[in-house]
Design a protein around this motif. Structure first.
Motif, short mmCIF file in Angstrom:
data_model
loop_
_atom_site.label_atom_id
_atom_site.label_comp_id
_atom_site.label_asym_id
_atom_site.label_seq_id
_atom_site.Cartn_x
_atom_site.Cartn_y
_atom_site.Cartn_z
N ARG A 45 -38.75 -24.71 38.81
CA ARG A 45 -39.08 -23.49 38.10
C ARG A 45 -39.54 -23.85 36.69
O ARG A 45 -38.92 -24.66 36.01
CB ARG A 45 -37.86 -22.57 38.07
CG ARG A 45 -38.16 -21.17 37.59
CD ARG A 45 -37.07 -20.21 37.99
NE ARG A 45 -36.99 -20.04 39.45
CZ ARG A 45 -36.25 -19.09 40.04
NH1 ARG A 45 -35.57 -18.24 39.31
NH2 ARG A 45 -36.22 -19.01 41.35
N TYR A 95 -41.43 -14.99 38.11
CA TYR A 95 -40.17 -14.27 37.99
C TYR A 95 -39.98 -13.75 36.57
O TYR A 95 -40.27 -14.44 35.59
CB TYR A 95 -39.00 -15.19 38.30
CG TYR A 95 -38.96 -15.71 39.70
CD1 TYR A 95 -39.56 -16.92 40.04
CD2 TYR A 95 -38.31 -15.01 40.71
CE1 TYR A 95 -39.52 -17.41 41.34
CE2 TYR A 95 -38.27 -15.48 42.01
CZ TYR A 95 -38.88 -16.68 42.31
OH TYR A 95 -38.84 -17.16 43.60
N CYS A 96 -39.45 -12.56 36.49
CA CYS A 96 -39.03 -12.00 35.21
C CYS A 96 -37.53 -12.24 35.07
O CYS A 96 -36.77 -12.00 36.02
CB CYS A 96 -39.34 -10.51 35.17
SG CYS A 96 -38.86 -9.71 33.62
N ALA A 97 -37.14 -12.70 33.92
CA ALA A 97 -35.73 -13.01 33.68
C ALA A 97 -35.29 -12.37 32.37
O ALA A 97 -36.08 -12.27 31.43
CB ALA A 97 -35.52 -14.52 33.63
N ALA A 109 -34.11 -21.91 32.09
CA ALA A 109 -33.82 -20.84 33.05
C ALA A 109 -32.33 -20.56 33.16
O ALA A 109 -31.92 -19.43 33.43
CB ALA A 109 -34.39 -21.22 34.42
N TYR A 112 -30.67 -17.56 31.25
CA TYR A 112 -31.01 -16.17 31.58
C TYR A 112 -30.06 -15.66 32.66
O TYR A 112 -29.74 -16.37 33.61
CB TYR A 112 -32.46 -16.05 32.04
CG TYR A 112 -33.45 -16.30 30.92
CD1 TYR A 112 -33.75 -17.59 30.52
CD2 TYR A 112 -34.06 -15.25 30.27
CE1 TYR A 112 -34.64 -17.83 29.48
CE2 TYR A 112 -34.98 -15.47 29.25
CZ TYR A 112 -35.26 -16.76 28.86
OH TYR A 112 -36.15 -16.98 27.84
N TRP A 115 -32.34 -11.78 37.03
CA TRP A 115 -33.62 -12.21 37.57
C TRP A 115 -34.19 -11.18 38.53
O TRP A 115 -33.46 -10.55 39.30
CB TRP A 115 -33.47 -13.54 38.32
CG TRP A 115 -33.17 -14.68 37.40
CD1 TRP A 115 -31.96 -15.01 36.87
CD2 TRP A 115 -34.11 -15.64 36.91
NE1 TRP A 115 -32.09 -16.12 36.06
CE2 TRP A 115 -33.40 -16.53 36.08
CE3 TRP A 115 -35.48 -15.85 37.10
CZ2 TRP A 115 -34.02 -17.60 35.42
CZ3 TRP A 115 -36.09 -16.90 36.46
CH2 TRP A 115 -35.37 -17.76 35.64
#
Length: 125
Positions: A45, A95-97, A109, A112, A115
Motif C-alpha cells: 500500500r 483507499y480513503c483513510a 498507513a 490511520y 478505512w
C-alpha cells in the motif's frame, strides 16, 4: 467514529484525468486527517496524499504532487483527489483513510484508524 466512503473510480486512458471523492458516512472529518492510499496487485500500500481537515495542511507522495491534488469541501463534508496525466502505473485500488497521524506519520498507513472499501482506478495504455 468516522466511516469513509470512496467514489469516482473507473477506467481512463493514459494521459487522462479522474477525480476521486471521499465522504464521511458517519459524523464529519473535523479534527481528522484524511488520506488517500493506493495498492496495486502484488505491491505494498502506497501513500498518495493527505489533508488536515481543520487547517488544510497537505502532503503528497513522491512524484505525485505535480499530477495529483487533494482538497476538501466543508459544505459537502468530502475530500477529493484530482488526478491528471494518469499513467498505467497509477492503476490501483485507491483507499480513503481517516485518522490522527503524527506530523511525521501522515504517510504511514498504520497511523490511520478508519478505512473505506476502496475504489478501482484502471488506466489503459
Amino acid at each position: 467514529q468516522v466511516q469513509p466512503v470512496e467514489s469516482g473510480g473507473g477506467l481512463v486512458q493514459t494521459g487522462g484525468s479522474l477525480t476521486l471523492s471521499c465522504a464521511a458516512s458517519e459524523n464529519t472529518f473535523s479534527r481528522y486527517v484524511v488520506g488517500w492510499f493506493r495498492q496495486a496487485p502484488g505491491k505494498e500500500r502506497e501513500f498518495v496524499a493527505s489533508i488536515n481537515w481543520n487547517v488544510g495542511l497537505t502532503f503528497y507522495g513522491d512524484s505525485m504532487k505535480t499530477r495529483f491534488s487533494i482538497s476538501s469541501d466543508k459544505a459537502k463534508n468530502t475530500v477529493s483527489l484530482q488526478m491528471s496525466s494518469l499513467k498505467p502505473e497509477d492503476a490501483a485500488v485507491y483507499y480513503c483513510a481517516v485518522g490522527r497521524p503524527s506530523y511525521f506519520g501522515v504517510r504511514n498507513a498504520a497511523e490511520y484508524d478508519y478505512w473505506g472499501q476502496g475504489t478501482q482506478v484502471t488506466v489503459s495504455s
